[in-house]
Structures are given as structure tokens and as C-alpha cells.
Design a protein around this motif. Structure first.
Motif, PDB file in Angstrom:
ATOM      1  N   LYS A   1       0.851  -1.198   0.000  1.00  0.00           N
ATOM      2  CA  LYS A   1       0.000   0.000   0.000  1.00  0.00           C
ATOM      3  C   LYS A   1       0.892   1.255   0.000  1.00  0.00           C
ATOM      4  O   LYS A   1       0.585   2.258  -0.647  1.00  0.00           O
ATOM      5  N   LYS A   2       2.007   1.156   0.709  1.00  0.00           N
ATOM      6  CA  LYS A   2       2.962   2.274   0.730  1.00  0.00           C
ATOM      7  C   LYS A   2       3.556   2.485  -0.682  1.00  0.00           C
ATOM      8  O   LYS A   2       3.715   3.610  -1.138  1.00  0.00           O
TER       9      LYS A   2
ATOM     10  N   HIS B   1       2.058   1.640  -3.454  1.00  0.00           N
ATOM     11  CA  HIS B   1       0.929   2.171  -4.228  1.00  0.00           C
ATOM     12  C   HIS B   1       0.847   3.698  -4.046  1.00  0.00           C
ATOM     13  O   HIS B   1       0.779   4.447  -5.019  1.00  0.00           O
ATOM     14  N   ASN B   2       0.882   4.143  -2.792  1.00  0.00           N
ATOM     15  CA  ASN B   2       0.783   5.583  -2.524  1.00  0.00           C
ATOM     16  C   ASN B   2       1.985   6.332  -3.097  1.00  0.00           C
ATOM     17  O   ASN B   2       1.842   7.435  -3.627  1.00  0.00           O
TER      18      ASN B   2
ATOM     19  N   HIS C   1       1.705   6.844  -6.704  1.00  0.00           N
ATOM     20  CA  HIS C   1       0.733   7.914  -6.967  1.00  0.00           C
ATOM     21  C   HIS C   1       1.305   9.283  -6.585  1.00  0.00           C
ATOM     22  O   HIS C   1       0.580  10.270  -6.571  1.00  0.00           O
TER      23      HIS C   1
ATOM     24  N   GLY D   1       3.158   9.980  -3.624  1.00  0.00           N
ATOM     25  CA  GLY D   1       3.383  10.202  -2.185  1.00  0.00           C
ATOM     26  C   GLY D   1       4.870  10.363  -1.877  1.00  0.00           C
ATOM     27  O   GLY D   1       5.724   9.830  -2.575  1.00  0.00           O
TER      28      GLY D   1
ATOM     29  N   ASP E   1     -10.243   5.467   0.958  1.00  0.00           N
ATOM     30  CA  ASP E   1      -8.833   5.654   0.638  1.00  0.00           C
ATOM     31  C   ASP E   1      -8.630   7.165   0.527  1.00  0.00           C
ATOM     32  O   ASP E   1      -9.443   7.855  -0.106  1.00  0.00           O
TER      33      ASP E   1
ATOM     34  N   LEU F   1      -6.718   8.892  -1.211  1.00  0.00           N
ATOM     35  CA  LEU F   1      -6.559   9.407  -2.580  1.00  0.00           C
ATOM     36  C   LEU F   1      -7.909   9.591  -3.278  1.00  0.00           C
ATOM     37  O   LEU F   1      -7.988  10.227  -4.324  1.00  0.00           O
TER      38      LEU F   1
ATOM     39  N   ASP G   1      -5.842  -3.765   0.882  1.00  0.00           N
ATOM     40  CA  ASP G   1      -5.772  -2.362   1.304  1.00  0.00           C
ATOM     41  C   ASP G   1      -5.989  -2.251   2.808  1.00  0.00           C
ATOM     42  O   ASP G   1      -7.122  -2.237   3.295  1.00  0.00           O
TER      43      ASP G   1
END
Ligand code: UDP
Length: 419
Positions: A77-78, A80-81, A84, A86, A226, A228, A259
């Protein structure tokens, strides 16, 4: 599953015929799809429809899911962020967890199908097996890669470069890679429980069961909880709408097994919505397809105020139901919405407030946006087009072309359609 011919009225006969022709050329190939969850989120949504569809075409297609523990899914998930955009960096220990789970899965998987089709970063490292199996590997990215955290992307890129091809959802996501890149956008199935036609009685029954009132216009966002997807920004936008007592804001969300942040974000949403009786929050299991269908159909406006978005199937689903959509102007969303034509694109909470007021006040304009949106989805984002594109891609990568055959630096996306 519906029969392929049932899609002809939406997709056109030529697409159905093309699918049959290409599928015939792939009969001797076995294909394996791998992602990180069987339900929850857009990728699972697509694969749940696509795999049975492909099996009905007598294609040998299997779907597996990478197995991981809580620590692994926190790391992914980290990632993923970070992809995006992050800023969070991963520690060496987190990279080690990521690699260890890839090794554990490799020890249990044969991965010897002629074509292995890996979705998103979680299972990206399985490509290690390509050296031994010498089969064709494709990486399919569903994430908004327009502005990734460079450190995390550079780490993943070493894996991605080992694939024979990579696939992205929108032109802005193209990256500098050693392999040919393909542009294929996602899709919805118009005959699924999520999207099929429903009678008013069916819709009202479901809304009644979910205790969602229908005496005022519903302004709805359907999304995993989420950050985002900016659910808190949605609530703030609605609170600023003049006459917001004459409408309901409905936030519908669910969880996905890959998630881990959902519960925390739901708590933030409930906190922001507290003391506003016109703001309704519903958390539904990830299999609530008919319920989501009914909610989208009962809504006056659909929001998708994402801050980053690979594509946003919730928008496709809403447009298919001819709903006016107000969405963030980010990632793959502008592929679906041309501002003022097939929906509304916004950049802020303030603009979102303005457009909610405007569409509530002008139902004719809202209705035109929805109808244009439906036609845009019919032409571009149905499952039939998506399956045809994937099958053509598989034919293309398994045709024995070598990397040297592609002018990788000059080409935009590779065109795999026969002339
Ligand atoms: N979805 C759902 N229940 C929910 C929230 C979302 O069934 O509570 C579905 C939604 O209808 C859509 C998918 O999950 O089909 C979400 O896909 P999208 O591309 O919008 O976002 P993602 O979750 O993949 O980031």
C-alpha cells in the motif's frame, strides 16, 4: 455468463467477430493472470468478469492471487501511494519484506503458462521466473504513474524492464522503459450485476434495505475508503453547498483485502460527517454489486473527487447509467470526461461545491452530460473492446518479436492492431 453475441447491441458486431478471430489464433496458448486480491477494487472487478468470458471463448486462462501477510500488504500500500506521488520513502526492511514474499510465492508457483500477465506492483517480482521458464511476461499497471516518487519507481523499474511488454491506462503514464509499452484503458461489463438494467421497484427495494432515503436528491461517491479518493474533501464540498439540507450526500465504500488503510480512513470520514444528518455513510461488503448498481441508478449526481486515479471504474459505471459525474481532473479520469461535455472536471473542494450546486439547479444540463457520457463509454470502455485489446496484445507478444524490433525510444505507445 452472458453469451458474447448478447454484447453485439452495445459493442457492434465487428468487435464480436474480431474477438472470435483473435481467440482462434490463441487456442494453443495458456495464459495466467496474477494480481493481489479476488475482490475489492477495480482490478478484481475487471478480472472477475474477464476470466469467465475468456474461458467461454475456449481460451485456457487461469487467475491466481499473490499470497501475502499484513506486513506485505502494508508495504505494497505504501508502494501504491508512492507511485501515486506520495513522498513517503520505504525503509530497507520494507523492501526486504516485499522481496521475501515474492520469493515465498515463487517457491509455490510454477508460472509456466506461455503468457504470464501480472497486474500492478504487488506481484511484479515474480518475473524472476521468466529466466527459467522462457515464456512471455506482460506487466499491466493500473496506477496513475504520472508523477511517481522517483526512488520507489526506480526500484520497481528494474523488475518492469525484465518484462516483454508493459501496459498503461492513459497516455500520461508512459515511462522510460526498455520494453514496448501499450495503451489499453480499463472497461466495465454492461451485463454484470454492477451495471445491468434494473427496474425502479428493484432499486427502491435495495435502497430501502440499506436505509437510504429517496425523498431528496442523492449526491453520491462510491469508493474504497482511501485518502486518494478524498472522501473528506467530498464532505467539505457538500457542507458548503447552499441549500444542502435539500439533498443527501451519500458516501459508499468497502474494503479490499490488499488495502489495510480502509478502517482508518472510514473513521476519518465518520468523524467529518458527524452531526450532519444529511450526510450518510454506508460500508458494504466488496461483493455488493447489485447494491452499488441500485445506488448509482438512484443518484442525481455522482462524485469521484480523486486526488490521483489510474482510471476510475466508478466513473465509467456512473456514466454508463447516464449519470452526471463530477470528478477530479487527475490521472486517467480525463479519458472518460471531457469537461462540460461528458461530465465535469474539478480541481478543488471549492469547484466541487460550485458544480454540485450548478447541476442540482440545472437538471437539463446534468442530463445532457450523463447521456453524452454513456455514449462515450459505449464506444470506448466496454469489456468487449478490452478483451479484444488484451487478446491482440497476447498475440503480439507471443509472435516472437524481439525487443530490438521496436524503436522503443521514439515510439509513443506501440500499435498492436493489424493494419
Ligand atoms: N466498489 C464496490 N464497492 C465499494 C467501493 C467500490 O463494489 O464499496 C467497486 C466500484 O463499483 C468499482 C471498483 O470497486 O467497480 C473500484 O474501481 P476504481 O477503478 O474506481 O477504483 P480502485 O478501487 O480500483 O482504486
Amino acid at each position: 455468463m452472458p453469451k458474447l453475441m448478447e454484447y453485439a447491441p452495445f459493442a457492434g458486431l465487428h468487435v464480436i467477430e474480431e474477438i472470435h478471430r483473435v481467440a482462434a489464433d490463441l487456442q494453443d496458448k495458456r495464459m495466467l493472470f496474477i494480481n493481489s486480491t479476488f475482490d475489492g477494487g477495480g482490478v478484481a472487478e475487471i478480472l472477475n468478469r474477464m476470466i469467465p468470458f475468456m474461458n467461454d471463448l475456449n481460451l485456457s486462462v487461469r487467475w491466481e492471487v499473490i499470497k501475502g501477510n499484513d506486513a506485505f500488504f502494508s508495504v505494497t500500500k505504501k508502494i501504491h501511494n508512492a507511485l501515486h506521488g506520495g513522498k513517503d520513502r520505504l525503509t530497507p526492511e520494507e523492501y526486504a519484506i516485499f522481496e521475501e514474499i515474492q520469493r515465498q510465492n515463487l517457491a509455490q508457483m510454477s508460472l509456466d503458462e506461455e503468457i504470464v500477465f501480472i497486474h500492478d506492483p504487488q506481484p511484479v517480482g515474480l518475473v524472476e521466473r521468466k529466466k527459467r521458464n522462457k515464456n512471455y511476461w506482460v506487466w499491466r499497471c493500473h496506477i496513475d504513474l504520472s508523477n511517481p516518487n522517483p526512488e520507489v519507481w526506480n526500484y520497481l523499474k528494474d523488475y518492469v524492464n525484465q518484462y516483454d511488454a508493459s501496459v498503461f491506462s492513459a497516455p500520461a503514464f508512459r515511462k522510460k522503459l526498455d520494453n514496448p509499452q501499450f495503451l489499453i484503458s480499463p472497461s466495465i461489463d454492461p451485463l454484470s450485476e454492477k451495471n445491468r438494467e434494473m427496474s425502479m421497484q428493484e432499486i427502491n427495494n435495495i435502497l430501502g434495505q440499506l436505509q437510504i432515503p429517496t425523498d431528496k436528491p442523492l449526491v453520491t461517491q462510491v469508493s474504497r475508503f482511501d485518502r486518494l479518493k478524498d472522501p473528506v474533501g467530498v464532505i467539505q464540498a457538500f457542507k458548503n453547498v447552499k441549500n444542502n439540507k435539500d439533498a443527501y450526500l451519500l458516501l459508499v465504500g468497502g474494503s479490499a483485502s490488499d488495502d489495510p488503510e480502509g478502517a482508518q480512513v472510514l473513521a476519518e470520514v465518520l468523524d467529518e460527517a458527524a452531526h450532519f444528518p444529511n450526510i450518510l455513510v454506508r460500508s458494504l461488503p466488496p461483493t455488493s454489486h447489485l447494491e452499488i448498481n441500485a445506488i448509482q441508478r438512484a443518484s442525481t449526481i455522482i462524485l469521484q473527487k480523486s486526488l490521483r486515479e489510474g482510471f476510475g471504474l466508478t466513473i465509467t459505471e456512473a456514466l454508463w447509467k447516464a449519470k452526471p459525474v463530477i470528478a477530479g481532473a487527475v490521472g486517467g479520469i480525463p479519458l472518460q470526461i471531457t469537461h462540460g461535455q461528458s461530465g465535469i472536471l474539478t480541481q478543488s473542494v471549492k469547484e466541487t461545491t460550485y458544480w454540485i450546486e450548478r447541476l442540482l439547479d440545472d437538471p437539463n444540463f446534468a442530463s445532457k452530460l450523463g447521456l453524452n457520457g454513456r455514449e462515450h463509454v459505449r464506444k470506448n470502455f466496454l469489456i468487449t473492446r478490452h478483451i479484444r485489446d488484451y487478446l491482440l496484445l497476447f498475440l503480439f507478444v507471443s509472435s516472437g518479436k524481439k525487443r530490438e524490433d521496436f524503436d522503443i525510444n521514439k515510439s509513443e505507445f506501440v500499435n498492436y492492431r493489424p493494419a
